[in-house]
Design a protein around this motif. Structure first.
Motif, PDB file in Angstrom:
ATOM      1  N   GLN A  84      47.335  39.097  33.497  1.00  0.00           N
ATOM      2  CA  GLN A  84      48.542  38.355  33.125  1.00  0.00           C
ATOM      3  C   GLN A  84      49.586  38.428  34.235  1.00  0.00           C
ATOM      4  N   ASN A  85      49.680  39.597  34.854  1.00  0.00           N
ATOM      5  CA  ASN A  85      50.721  39.777  35.879  1.00  0.00           C
ATOM      6  C   ASN A  85      50.076  40.062  37.228  1.00  0.00           C
ATOM      7  N   ILE A  86      49.565  39.026  37.856  1.00  0.00           N
ATOM      8  CA  ILE A  86      48.949  39.223  39.177  1.00  0.00           C
ATOM      9  C   ILE A  86      50.070  39.341  40.211  1.00  0.00           C
ATOM     10  N   GLU A  87      50.067  40.487  40.936  1.00  0.00           N
ATOM     11  CA  GLU A  87      51.191  40.769  41.849  1.00  0.00           C
ATOM     12  C   GLU A  87      50.798  40.541  43.297  1.00  0.00           C
ATOM     13  N   ASN A  88      49.486  40.394  43.533  1.00  0.00           N
ATOM     14  CA  ASN A  88      49.020  40.505  44.902  1.00  0.00           C
ATOM     15  C   ASN A  88      47.773  39.618  45.022  1.00  0.00           C
ATOM     16  N   LEU A  89      47.678  38.863  46.101  1.00  0.00           N
ATOM     17  CA  LEU A  89      46.523  37.964  46.241  1.00  0.00           C
ATOM     18  C   LEU A  89      45.695  38.337  47.465  1.00  0.00           C
ATOM     19  N   VAL A  90      45.619  39.637  47.754  1.00  0.00           N
ATOM     20  CA  VAL A  90      44.896  40.088  48.946  1.00  0.00           C
ATOM     21  C   VAL A  90      43.766  41.048  48.550  1.00  0.00           C
ATOM     22  N   ALA A  91      42.548  40.757  49.038  1.00  0.00           N
ATOM     23  CA  ALA A  91      41.423  41.706  48.878  1.00  0.00           C
ATOM     24  C   ALA A  91      41.256  42.399  50.226  1.00  0.00           C
ATOM     25  N   PRO A  92      41.739  43.636  50.349  1.00  0.00           N
ATOM     26  CA  PRO A  92      41.811  44.290  51.663  1.00  0.00           C
ATOM     27  C   PRO A  92      40.461  44.773  52.194  1.00  0.00           C
ATOM     28  N   TYR A  93      40.467  45.034  53.481  1.00  0.00           N
ATOM     29  CA  TYR A  93      39.256  45.456  54.213  1.00  0.00           C
ATOM     30  C   TYR A  93      38.585  46.654  53.557  1.00  0.00           C
ATOM     31  N   ASP A  94      39.377  47.634  53.134  1.00  0.00           N
ATOM     32  CA  ASP A  94      38.798  48.867  52.606  1.00  0.00           C
ATOM     33  C   ASP A  94      37.958  48.631  51.357  1.00  0.00           C
ATOM     34  N   PHE A  95      38.319  47.630  50.567  1.00  0.00           N
ATOM     35  CA  PHE A  95      37.520  47.319  49.377  1.00  0.00           C
ATOM     36  C   PHE A  95      36.265  46.529  49.765  1.00  0.00           C
ATOM     37  N   VAL A  96      36.450  45.497  50.574  1.00  0.00           N
ATOM     38  CA  VAL A  96      35.332  44.602  50.908  1.00  0.00           C
ATOM     39  C   VAL A  96      34.285  45.339  51.738  1.00  0.00           C
ATOM     40  N   ARG A  97      34.756  46.215  52.615  1.00  0.00           N
ATOM     41  CA  ARG A  97      33.868  47.012  53.452  1.00  0.00           C
ATOM     42  C   ARG A  97      32.919  47.836  52.583  1.00  0.00           C
ATOM     43  N   LYS A  98      33.433  48.361  51.478  1.00  0.00           N
ATOM     44  CA  LYS A  98      32.612  49.212  50.618  1.00  0.00           C
ATOM     45  C   LYS A  98      31.732  48.397  49.687  1.00  0.00           C
ATOM     46  N   MET A  99      32.178  47.199  49.349  1.00  0.00           N
ATOM     47  CA  MET A  99      31.404  46.391  48.408  1.00  0.00           C
ATOM     48  C   MET A  99      31.585  44.901  48.690  1.00  0.00           C
ATOM     49  N   ARG A 100      30.489  44.289  49.200  1.00  0.00           N
ATOM     50  CA  ARG A 100      30.556  42.869  49.576  1.00  0.00           C
ATOM     51  C   ARG A 100      30.963  41.982  48.419  1.00  0.00           C
ATOM     52  N   ALA A 101      30.524  42.379  47.197  1.00  0.00           N
ATOM     53  CA  ALA A 101      30.762  41.509  46.043  1.00  0.00           C
ATOM     54  C   ALA A 101      32.259  41.325  45.769  1.00  0.00           C
ATOM     55  N   SER A 102      33.118  42.070  46.501  1.00  0.00           N
ATOM     56  CA  SER A 102      34.570  41.840  46.406  1.00  0.00           C
ATOM     57  C   SER A 102      34.898  40.368  46.670  1.00  0.00           C
ATOM     58  N   TYR A 103      33.973  39.678  47.380  1.00  0.00           N
ATOM     59  CA  TYR A 103      34.264  38.273  47.707  1.00  0.00           C
ATOM     60  C   TYR A 103      34.303  37.383  46.475  1.00  0.00           C
ATOM     61  N   TYR A 104      33.907  37.919  45.317  1.00  0.00           N
ATOM     62  CA  TYR A 104      33.994  37.116  44.090  1.00  0.00           C
ATOM     63  C   TYR A 104      35.430  36.870  43.620  1.00  0.00           C
ATOM     64  N   VAL A 105      36.428  37.515  44.250  1.00  0.00           N
ATOM     65  CA  VAL A 105      37.808  37.214  43.847  1.00  0.00           C
ATOM     66  C   VAL A 105      38.281  35.906  44.486  1.00  0.00           C
ATOM     67  N   LEU A 106      37.547  35.450  45.513  1.00  0.00           N
ATOM     68  CA  LEU A 106      37.994  34.278  46.278  1.00  0.00           C
ATOM     69  C   LEU A 106      38.113  33.019  45.405  1.00  0.00           C
ATOM     70  N   GLY A 107      37.029  32.638  44.756  1.00  0.00           N
ATOM     71  CA  GLY A 107      37.025  31.394  43.955  1.00  0.00           C
ATOM     72  C   GLY A 107      38.076  31.423  42.856  1.00  0.00           C
ATOM     73  N   PRO A 108      38.089  32.462  41.995  1.00  0.00           N
ATOM     74  CA  PRO A 108      39.041  32.446  40.893  1.00  0.00           C
ATOM     75  C   PRO A 108      40.506  32.523  41.321  1.00  0.00           C
ATOM     76  N   LEU A 109      40.835  33.365  42.325  1.00  0.00           N
ATOM     77  CA  LEU A 109      42.254  33.460  42.717  1.00  0.00           C
ATOM     78  C   LEU A 109      42.735  32.158  43.335  1.00  0.00           C
ATOM     79  N   LEU A 110      41.863  31.535  44.147  1.00  0.00           N
ATOM     80  CA  LEU A 110      42.250  30.271  44.775  1.00  0.00           C
ATOM     81  C   LEU A 110      42.449  29.203  43.701  1.00  0.00           C
ATOM     82  N   ALA A 111      41.549  29.168  42.716  1.00  0.00           N
ATOM     83  CA  ALA A 111      41.639  28.144  41.677  1.00  0.00           C
ATOM     84  C   ALA A 111      42.892  28.324  40.830  1.00  0.00           C
ATOM     85  N   ARG A 112      43.246  29.563  40.509  1.00  0.00           N
ATOM     86  CA  ARG A 112      44.377  29.759  39.578  1.00  0.00           C
ATOM     87  C   ARG A 112      45.725  29.854  40.292  1.00  0.00           C
ATOM     88  N   PHE A 113      45.744  30.452  41.514  1.00  0.00           N
ATOM     89  CA  PHE A 113      47.040  30.688  42.168  1.00  0.00           C
ATOM     90  C   PHE A 113      47.220  29.887  43.456  1.00  0.00           C
TER      91      PHE A 113
END
Ligand code: EPZ
Length: 430
Positions: A84-113
């Protein structure tokens, strides 16, 4: 780093409960970003990849609650997500580096915000794994995509626009990302050569329950009529076909009998047919699968990985290990990833007879015996192949880099111990 110690030689017999599917759960979690309402996911596996995805969503501002639940008498997790309260639209290196599937935030965040910054994942242990299809497709839907300082900066003026997309490869990740982008787009999107993997079907079922209009489920042509808003829903994650297939091999390789409770045989037809062809008995029950290889002499056979419903690349390493104990030669061909035989050098250290030809094929010749050794693998499924070899090897096998296994196999030692394996985790500080 923790290690796993196995004394090989025990025949495995009993029941193993199959958890919810990791690769279904990861995009389902990200679908919660598409609405301000609550999304509740049941039958969630307890895995480090799920915890990592939850941590990423929490830092975006998603409120997550978790509950213990029971399915057929087994403990599972239910998570609820409220974006409900999305404060940040960044998936940082430290998360993506550990887990590629972090890229799944791309489609939904772009579509909604209309905006998102995602650290671009690099290559990984099994291949280069580019994201070109995701990015070109979003551009065709009107997004502006720039790569700067290792990040994808994606933005859209107003809603994304429906488009006719023809994928060069039936990519699971691109199909899920584009589905999540297209559900809130203006107009209709047609996705041709979409992935048909069951995990994609699971995402479509959740999105439709949230109010999306997607047709063509389980086919390679998906039609998505964009809607303005989605709402909350509750969804049960499908059972993990790769975990089930991995334990099916554990039964076969030890010439044992394991009932895989909560496994869905319909999602595993190709690997189950291979087990039958090799000589194991495979029975499909209403609530699972029974693999019985007691007293059987298994014979080798050829396998080529393919898109669903073909033989899954995520079971290639485990079946290659099984072929080591079968009579005769087997040819294993990997067609999905360009570097997925990293388990072979480790298996050779255990006495295996394998010849890798180029990057794509391996000839495996059955051997009378494997011998325990300290080994390590570079990815999740390859690590499980080493566990399998350890279960039948003479003496002690130590599997290093257990964090790979913790990403995708819930309660691994507990499940294998319950069916008779001599397996223990050595904690880092032991
Ligand atoms: C998913 O990865 C799974 N991961 C993988 O499981 C699985 O091996 C794979 O699908 C294939 O089934 C998750 O679901 C989190 P792809 P994904 O996009 O989506 C190429 C495991 O062990 N490609 O279908 O990343 C790509 O390089 C993991 O649980 C492009 O060239 O796989 C590969 O060769 C490992 N450009 C092929 O397509 C793109 O833009 C298929 O990849 C996208 C993909």
């Amino acid at each position: 780093m923790d290690k796993i110690k196995i004394h090989g030689g025990n025949r495995l017999e009993g029941k193993i409960f199959i958890s919810g599917a990791k690769n279904a759960a990861l995009p389902l979690i990200c679908a919660s970003l598409l609405t301000a309402d609550t999304i509740t996911l049941t039958n969630m596996p307890m895995l480090s990849d799920i915890r990592a995805m939850n941590a990423l969503l929490e830092q975006l501002g998603v409120k997550i609650d978790s509950f213990n639940d029971f399915l057929d008498g087994h403990e599972t997790k239910t998570y609820s997500y409220r974006a409900q309260n999305i404060e940040n639209l960044v998936a940082p290196y430290d998360f993506v580096r550990k887990m590629r599937a972090s890229y799944y935030v791309l489609g939904p965040l772009l579509a909604r915000f209309g905006k998102v910054e995602l650290s671009l994942p690099g290559g990984c242990a099994i291949g280069a794994r580019p994201m070109d299809i995701h990015l070109e497709s979003l551009e065709k839907m009107g997004a502006k995509i720039e790569i700067r300082n290792g990040y994808v900066h994606a933005s859209s003026e107003g809603r994304l626009k429906g488009a006719h997309l023809i994928f060069r490869i039936a990519s699971v990740g691109a199909t899920c990302n584009l589905l999540m982008a297209a559900v809130l787009a203006e107009g209709t999107t047609i996705l041709e050569n979409a992935a048909k993997e069951p995990e994609v079907g699971d995402l479509i079922n959740l999105l439709n329950a949230m109010g999306a209009k997607i047709s063509g489920i389980n086919t390679s042509i998906l039609t998505i009529e964009g809607v303005e808003k989605l709402h909350g829903a509750t969804h049960k994650v499908i059972s993990d076909r790769i975990e089930a297939g991995s334990y099916a091999v554990a039964a076969a390789i030890t010439r044992g009998r394991i009932e895989l409770v909560n496994a869905q045989a319909s999602l595993l037809q190709t690997p189950l047919n291979i087990l039958r062809q090799m000589g194991a008995d495979v029975e499909e029950t209403p609530n699972g699968i029974i693999i019985d290889a007691r007293g059987k002499k298994l014979t080798g056979c050829d396998i080529m990985t393919d898109y669903y419903p073909g033989f899954p690349t995520d079971l290639q390493a485990q079946f290659l290990a099984l072929m080591l104990t079968a009579e005769g030669a087997s040819m294993i061909t990997e067609t999905i990833f360009e570097n997925r035989f990293m388990h072979v050098p480790e298996l050779l250290r255990m006495g295996a007879n394998i010849n890798v030809h180029g990057h794509a094929s391996a000839i495996v010749r059955g051997v009378d015996k494997l011998y325990g050794a300290p080994v390590m693998a570079t990815d999740l499924r390859a690590s499980f192949a080493l566990i399998l070899a350890g279960l039948v090897a003479e003496g002690e096998t130590i599997v290093n880099r257990v964090y790979h296994l913790d990403r995708g196999y819930e309660k691994l030692e507990e499940k294998l111990k319950a069916v008779g394996a001599d397996i223990n985790r050595i904690k880092e500080d032991d």
